[in-house]
Design an enzyme around this catalytic site. Structure first.
Site, PDB file in Angstrom:
ATOM      1  N   GLU A   1       0.818  -1.228   0.000  1.00 45.07           N
ATOM      2  CA  GLU A   1       0.000   0.000   0.000  1.00 45.07           C
ATOM      3  C   GLU A   1       0.844   1.266   0.000  1.00 45.07           C
ATOM      4  OE1 GLU A   1      -0.661  -2.622   1.871  1.00 45.07           O
ATOM      5  OE2 GLU A   1      -2.688  -3.205   1.281  1.00 45.07           O
TER       6      GLU A   1
ATOM      7  N   HIS B   1      -9.415  -5.351  11.305  1.00 50.17           N
ATOM      8  CA  HIS B   1     -10.166  -5.173  10.058  1.00 50.17           C
ATOM      9  C   HIS B   1     -11.491  -4.466  10.268  1.00 50.17           C
ATOM     10  CE1 HIS B   1      -7.226  -8.066   8.624  1.00 50.17           C
ATOM     11  NE2 HIS B   1      -7.652  -7.907   7.390  1.00 50.17           N
TER      12      HIS B   1
END
Lengths: 336, 448
Positions: free
Chosen positions: B184, B253
């Protein structure tokens, strides 16, 4: 691996990579950077430049040699030690100095400062203050050329300190995976702030840092503008041929501290003196020019002209107004 | 003894799926590990393997059937000679209410049809899921502007981790729909650099949790460069992906980043709820010359809403929508919490309290005018968000109301937010951590 080894040999004995005229122009640019930075150091001492100010003195051959290897339309991006890169890109010394003094006439209208200057017109994409961040951004410049299928190349500079950042390796991977036209240039000046390369990097040959990603590379004497130009030519040609990125390690040295506030206790005065005396890029280029027939007088005249130009920039920077207070609210967002 | 084969849950948010194909017929023998069927989930097409051995006695759900709830008996398996009939009869109802709950929050199954989903001015509507609306927004903008492209993990060949980009690789090719490695930080920086050079990237984060790896590039490079360059160099880019809690995926998450990004000048922050929001706001975000954080919600991807079909449909950034009009209290919410607010408003109506529900749509810039106008009418305000309460969006809304219409208030502003803990895994604890309609009802009732 093979490319790196043969190239190392090559860089020790550079081909004449510049014509006589070109070398003269390159020398002039290096001299402009040197004089500009000396003046910036003075203005900092006078309190006219504030904050962080990282001088490029000593490293001039790297950026000038590389600039001679690219064409207009190619992109350049670097970290916060960026004054030399801007001058090499032919940004106006007046606008750069005015930004250093935080004036409305600066390249960022006084809102960026030493570390944050840009000129889209000249292909200079900053001037970035976060160590290593410009490497991914420069990969993105290369990406945009790949996307547009043009033959432009992006030069992405970073220090040997930044070369340990994770995103640098993420960028190497992306660039060679996608075959992006990026020349990655490590300016190895041996000290990431106060930490020597021996204490910061397990890698002893930074030009090999691209090997796991299959990136060809060269290790270059970054104090020799001709060697830099020769290496730059090879790297840029590789990129323009659509073969993907190229890594150059420039072995260079900065004479001044990391920034103006650096007491430089991490190295000896003798070490600095020895580098200046034996490896200075201006001295060696000057010697070349003399051998090529330029007279002492011609070179002195060049220096005088540059000193006058830098003084003009300093006067401009001091006499320009500070930004209007209304400017504090502008440029936060582009009005859609 | 016949064994039931149940519709499996193949992703954390799956509550139902399409039984796309049977690979075994009635009467065929099945061994453990054989692929017996293909099921399309909200994320991908998955193969279902047999666990037990035996002969297929009956197939109870035809291939091609959509919306098959998790744990429905789809076939029965038995020993040689066994007949299908008793098995079907026996097909127990294995606590049908409870099992799906474990797979997804109860409200995921029953999205209320909002009273005013469609934009009346945009004419004809048809039902669309949020997923389809997002895909259509990207597709239309990519057709219109060659500088727009999509990059992210699994967006191309895999067709999208959540199938948002399904089919886009086929239409636009690998130069415009780009699979990235799982890096990322690097690919976000690369996209920001491309935007600085005039392209208009759409960066899909598989979830916004992973964008934390890249937050330096989002804040320090994307959001600040325009200012630092004195207006020379902008960054037209969209960062999008699911944000907030999904279901049963634990603390790393399940987190709402609205407050993190909304804090920063130089960014716009958008959080759609309905399909119309998703389509109209994403198109506006892609066209916007600034960096836009586009916070989607995984649970909403499969929800269906009426959505304008017009090719020109687009919504303005920075404008909230009153989803339900009311007179006695203003409930301000965004993203999936609009569902919660709407349910709470229904419940309050039954108790004689008229609630107005504002769907923020954009969090930065905040549509302060719409909030104030509503509060001046209702004199009460409750904010609802699934993120943490401390320094959350609710704090900002409450302070905005206090600063702008204190004298109109009949009661102190109140925040409803997720509990101030990392998200637990256990089903019961997770449910306790996220705002429920009754939390909002309780909060409202204290104001009277």
């Amino acid at each position: 691996m093979a490319a790196t080894q043969s190239a190392t040999k090559k860089s020790k004995k550079p081909e004449p990579a510049m014509s006589k005229d070109e070398l003269f122009r390159a020398y002039g640019k290096m001299l402009l950077i040197r004089r500009f930075e000396e003046k910036a150091g003075q203005l900092y001492g006078m309190g006219l430049i504030a904050g962080f100010c990282h001088l490029y003195i000593g490293q001039e051959a790297v950026v000038v040699g590389m600039q001679h290897a690219i064409d207009s339309g190619d992109e350049v991006i670097t970290s916060y030690r960026d004054h030399g890169h801007m001058l090499a890109c032919e940004m106006d010394p007046k606008g750069v100095m005015a930004e250093l003094t935080g004036r409305a006439t600066g390249y960022s209208r006084g809102k960026g400062g030493s570390m944050h200057m840009f000129s889209k017109e000249k292909g200079f994409f900053g001037g970035h203050g976060i160590v290593g961040a410009q490497v991914s951004l420069g990969t993105g410049l290369g990406f945009s050329n790949w996307y547009r299928e043009n033959d432009r190349v992006s030069l992405t500079y970073f220090g040997e300190g930044a070369s340990n950042q994770g995103q640098v390796y993420e960028s190497f991977n992306l660039a060679n995976l996608m075959k992006l036209p990026v020349v990655f240039i490590i300016e190895n000046n041996r000290y990431s702030m106060g930490t020597s390369i021996e204490r910061s990097s397990a890698s002893r040959d930074l030009s090999l840092n691209g090997v796991p990603w299959g990136m060809p590379s060269l290790s270059v004497d970054g104090m020799d503008v001709l060697a830099v130009k020769a290496a730059g030519d090879a790297a840029v040609a590789h990129c323009r041929d659509g073969k993907g990125p190229y890594l150059l390690e420039m072995k260079t040295y900065r004479y001044r501290g990391h920034s103006m506030s650096d007491p430089a206790k991490y190295r000896t005065r003798e070490e600095v003196q020895r580098m200046r005396a034996e490896h200075d890029c201006l001295d060696s280029a000057k010697k070349h020019l003399e051998e090529l027939g330029y007279s002492e007088e011609e070179l002195k005249k060049l220096d005088d002209g540059i000193k006058a130009r830098v003084q003009e920039a300093a006067d401009f920077a001091q006499s320009s107004p500070e930004p209007d207070e209304k400017e504090i609210w502008t440029d936060v967002l582009v009005e859609a | 003894m016949a064994t039931d084969i149940l519709m499996p849950a193949l992703s954390p948010t799956m509550t139902e799926g399409k039984l796309s194909k049977w690979l075994k017929k009635v009467g065929e023998d099945v061994k453990s590990g054989d692929v017996i069927a293909e099921i399309e989930t909200d994320k991908a097409t998955m193969e279902v393997e047999a666990v037990d051995e035996g002969k297929i006695l009956s197939i109870l759900v035809d291939e091609g059937t959509e919306g098959v709830a998790v744990n429905t008996v789809i076939a029965t398996l038995g020993a040689e000679g066994e007949s299908a009939a008793p098995a079907v009869k026996k097909a127990p109802e294995p606590e049908p209410a409870e099992a799906p709950k474990a797979a997804a929050p109860a409200h995921a199954k029953t999205a209320p049809t909002p009273k005013e989903t469609a934009e009346p001015a945009w004419g004809e509507t048809k039902p669309a899921t949020v997923r389809e609306a997002l895909r259509e927004a990207m597709t239309l903008e990519m057709r219109a502007d060659k500088n727009v492209f999509l990059m992210g993990e699994e967006v191309a060949q895999y067709q999208g981790a959540y199938k948002i980009s399904q089919g886009m690789l086929d239409e636009f090719g690998p130069r415009r729909v780009i699979d990235t490695p799982i890096t990322e930080h690097g690919f976000t920086g690369m996209a920001v650099g491309a935007a600085m050079n005039g392209l208009k990237p759409i960066v899909e984060f598989m979830t916004f949790n992973f964008a934390m790896q890249a937050i330096d590039q989002i804040i320090n490079s994307a959001a600040k460069t325009l200012y630092m360059s004195g207006g020379q160099m902008g960054c037209p880019i969209v960062f999008r992906g699911p944000n907030g809690a999904a279901a049963r995926v634990g603390a790393q998450h399940s987190q709402c980043y609205a407050s993190w990004y909304a804090h920063c000048p130089g960014l716009k922050v958008v959080a759609p709820w309905s399909a119309a929001d998703a389509k109209g706001l994403l198109r506006a975000a892609i066209r916007d010359p600034n960096p836009v954080i586009f916070l989607e919600n995984e649970i909403l991807y499969g929800h269906s809403f009426d959505c304008p079909t017009s090719e020109d449909f687009v919504l303005p950034l920075g404008k909230a929508k009153i989803e339900r009009e009311g007179t006695q209290v203003t409930i301000v919410a965004f993203s999936i919490m609009v569902d919660v607010a709407m349910k709470a408003a229904d419940a309050l109506a039954e108790q004689g309290i008229s609630a107005e529900v504002i769907n923020l749509r954009t969090i930065r810039p905040l549509d302060i005018a719409t909030i104030i106008e509503s509060v001046k009418k209702t004199s009460r305000v409750v904010s609802v968000e699934e993120g943490w309460p401390f320094a959350g969006i609710g704090s900002e809304i409450c302070m905005t109301v206090v600063e702008n219409c204190f004298d109109w208030l009949d009661a102190p502003p109140v925040r409803v937010a997720g509990l101030d803990v990392p998200m637990p895994y256990a089903a019961n604890l997770e449910k306790l951590a996220l705002p429920q309609p009754n939390w909002v009802v309780d909060a409202v009732k204290k104001l009277f």
